[in-house]
Design a protein around this motif. Sequence first.
Motif, PDB file in Angstrom:
ATOM      1  N   CYS A   4       0.836  -1.207   0.000  1.00  0.00           N
ATOM      2  CA  CYS A   4       0.000   0.000   0.000  1.00  0.00           C
ATOM      3  C   CYS A   4       0.875   1.263   0.000  1.00  0.00           C
ATOM      4  O   CYS A   4       0.562   2.237  -0.685  1.00  0.00           O
ATOM      5  CB  CYS A   4      -0.943  -0.001   1.192  1.00  0.00           C
ATOM      6  N   LYS A   5       1.948   1.223   0.736  1.00  0.00           N
ATOM      7  CA  LYS A   5       2.856   2.369   0.790  1.00  0.00           C
ATOM      8  C   LYS A   5       3.452   2.651  -0.592  1.00  0.00           C
ATOM      9  O   LYS A   5       3.537   3.809  -1.015  1.00  0.00           O
ATOM     10  CB  LYS A   5       3.961   2.091   1.811  1.00  0.00           C
ATOM     11  N   GLU A   6       3.853   1.614  -1.309  1.00  0.00           N
ATOM     12  CA  GLU A   6       4.391   1.785  -2.662  1.00  0.00           C
ATOM     13  C   GLU A   6       3.316   2.298  -3.615  1.00  0.00           C
ATOM     14  O   GLU A   6       3.583   3.113  -4.495  1.00  0.00           O
ATOM     15  CB  GLU A   6       4.964   0.464  -3.170  1.00  0.00           C
ATOM     16  N   GLN A   7       2.094   1.810  -3.428  1.00  0.00           N
ATOM     17  CA  GLN A   7       0.972   2.241  -4.260  1.00  0.00           C
ATOM     18  C   GLN A   7       0.710   3.735  -4.071  1.00  0.00           C
ATOM     19  O   GLN A   7       0.564   4.476  -5.040  1.00  0.00           O
ATOM     20  CB  GLN A   7      -0.284   1.427  -3.911  1.00  0.00           C
ATOM     21  N   VAL A   8       0.672   4.173  -2.831  1.00  0.00           N
ATOM     22  CA  VAL A   8       0.424   5.590  -2.539  1.00  0.00           C
ATOM     23  C   VAL A   8       1.532   6.455  -3.134  1.00  0.00           C
ATOM     24  O   VAL A   8       1.263   7.529  -3.689  1.00  0.00           O
ATOM     25  CB  VAL A   8       0.286   5.817  -1.012  1.00  0.00           C
ATOM     26  N   ALA A   9       2.764   5.976  -3.070  1.00  0.00           N
ATOM     27  CA  ALA A   9       3.881   6.737  -3.622  1.00  0.00           C
ATOM     28  C   ALA A   9       3.768   6.909  -5.141  1.00  0.00           C
ATOM     29  O   ALA A   9       4.249   7.891  -5.698  1.00  0.00           O
ATOM     30  CB  ALA A   9       5.200   6.052  -3.277  1.00  0.00           C
ATOM     31  N   ARG A  10       3.099   5.982  -5.804  1.00  0.00           N
ATOM     32  CA  ARG A  10       2.951   6.042  -7.257  1.00  0.00           C
ATOM     33  C   ARG A  10       1.623   6.657  -7.700  1.00  0.00           C
ATOM     34  O   ARG A  10       1.381   6.828  -8.899  1.00  0.00           O
ATOM     35  CB  ARG A  10       3.047   4.632  -7.844  1.00  0.00           C
ATOM     36  N   ALA A  11       0.748   6.977  -6.773  1.00  0.00           N
ATOM     37  CA  ALA A  11      -0.615   7.403  -7.106  1.00  0.00           C
ATOM     38  C   ALA A  11      -0.650   8.619  -8.035  1.00  0.00           C
ATOM     39  O   ALA A  11      -1.356   8.607  -9.045  1.00  0.00           O
ATOM     40  CB  ALA A  11      -1.405   7.689  -5.831  1.00  0.00           C
ATOM     41  N   SER A  12       0.080   9.658  -7.718  1.00  0.00           N
ATOM     42  CA  SER A  12       0.047  10.868  -8.548  1.00  0.00           C
ATOM     43  C   SER A  12       0.584  10.594  -9.946  1.00  0.00           C
ATOM     44  O   SER A  12      -0.008  11.040 -10.942  1.00  0.00           O
ATOM     45  CB  SER A  12       0.856  11.989  -7.899  1.00  0.00           C
ATOM     46  N   ASP A  13       1.681   9.866 -10.025  1.00  0.00           N
ATOM     47  CA  ASP A  13       2.244   9.532 -11.332  1.00  0.00           C
ATOM     48  C   ASP A  13       1.279   8.666 -12.141  1.00  0.00           C
ATOM     49  O   ASP A  13       1.159   8.818 -13.351  1.00  0.00           O
ATOM     50  CB  ASP A  13       3.587   8.822 -11.181  1.00  0.00           C
ATOM     51  N   TYR A  14       0.583   7.770 -11.468  1.00  0.00           N
ATOM     52  CA  TYR A  14      -0.398   6.919 -12.146  1.00  0.00           C
ATOM     53  C   TYR A  14      -1.530   7.774 -12.717  1.00  0.00           C
ATOM     54  O   TYR A  14      -1.898   7.626 -13.886  1.00  0.00           O
ATOM     55  CB  TYR A  14      -0.950   5.876 -11.174  1.00  0.00           C
ATOM     56  N   LEU A  15      -2.063   8.677 -11.909  1.00  0.00           N
ATOM     57  CA  LEU A  15      -3.158   9.521 -12.366  1.00  0.00           C
ATOM     58  C   LEU A  15      -2.724  10.485 -13.466  1.00  0.00           C
ATOM     59  O   LEU A  15      -3.526  10.857 -14.325  1.00  0.00           O
ATOM     60  CB  LEU A  15      -3.758  10.296 -11.187  1.00  0.00           C
ATOM     61  N   ASP A  16      -1.470  10.884 -13.440  1.00  0.00           N
ATOM     62  CA  ASP A  16      -0.948  11.786 -14.473  1.00  0.00           C
ATOM     63  C   ASP A  16      -0.412  11.024 -15.682  1.00  0.00           C
ATOM     64  O   ASP A  16       0.168  11.626 -16.584  1.00  0.00           O
ATOM     65  CB  ASP A  16       0.160  12.670 -13.887  1.00  0.00           C
ATOM     66  N   ASP A  17      -0.590   9.721 -15.698  1.00  0.00           N
ATOM     67  CA  ASP A  17      -0.155   8.854 -16.797  1.00  0.00           C
ATOM     68  C   ASP A  17       1.345   8.976 -17.057  1.00  0.00           C
ATOM     69  O   ASP A  17       1.790   9.101 -18.192  1.00  0.00           O
ATOM     70  CB  ASP A  17      -0.961   9.163 -18.066  1.00  0.00           C
ATOM     71  N   HIS A  30      -2.478  -4.264  -7.877  1.00  0.00           N
ATOM     72  CA  HIS A  30      -2.668  -3.957  -6.456  1.00  0.00           C
ATOM     73  C   HIS A  30      -4.089  -3.459  -6.212  1.00  0.00           C
ATOM     74  O   HIS A  30      -4.748  -3.872  -5.250  1.00  0.00           O
ATOM     75  CB  HIS A  30      -1.650  -2.912  -5.990  1.00  0.00           C
ATOM     76  N   LEU A  31      -4.575  -2.569  -7.090  1.00  0.00           N
ATOM     77  CA  LEU A  31      -5.916  -2.002  -6.908  1.00  0.00           C
ATOM     78  C   LEU A  31      -7.012  -3.065  -7.013  1.00  0.00           C
ATOM     79  O   LEU A  31      -8.063  -2.930  -6.376  1.00  0.00           O
ATOM     80  CB  LEU A  31      -6.162  -0.883  -7.922  1.00  0.00           C
ATOM     81  N   MET A  32      -6.773  -4.114  -7.782  1.00  0.00           N
ATOM     82  CA  MET A  32      -7.768  -5.191  -7.891  1.00  0.00           C
ATOM     83  C   MET A  32      -8.016  -5.852  -6.542  1.00  0.00           C
ATOM     84  O   MET A  32      -9.130  -6.293  -6.255  1.00  0.00           O
ATOM     85  CB  MET A  32      -7.301  -6.251  -8.895  1.00  0.00           C
ATOM     86  N   PHE A  33      -6.987  -5.913  -5.714  1.00  0.00           N
ATOM     87  CA  PHE A  33      -7.094  -6.668  -4.465  1.00  0.00           C
ATOM     88  C   PHE A  33      -7.147  -5.812  -3.202  1.00  0.00           C
ATOM     89  O   PHE A  33      -7.299  -6.347  -2.114  1.00  0.00           O
ATOM     90  CB  PHE A  33      -5.907  -7.639  -4.353  1.00  0.00           C
TER      91      PHE A  33
END
Length: 79
Positions: A4-17, A30-33
């Motif tokens: 979850c910590k790694e996911q949160v760290a990537r959240a902005s980059d993911y949303l900004d493609d 990760h989001l699937m589960f």
Amino acid sequence: MLTCKEQVARASDYLDDQLSFREKLMVRHHLMFCPNCRRFMRQMRVMQATLKAMPEKPLEEDVDALAERLAALRREDNS
């Protein structure tokens, strides 16, 4: 799988493609589960959309009018 910590760290980059194809797959996996991270991403999307919808520079008249109304309400409450 990402934590979850790694996911949160990537959240902005993911949303900004801004992630590579491999990183996007890891995030989606990760989001699937993880319902907590899905909820976090929904909140991030809402915040991002809200910020995009806001005007870049508020009109000075609107700020002054709001300040005047708030001051009037405060005077009424103190009476």
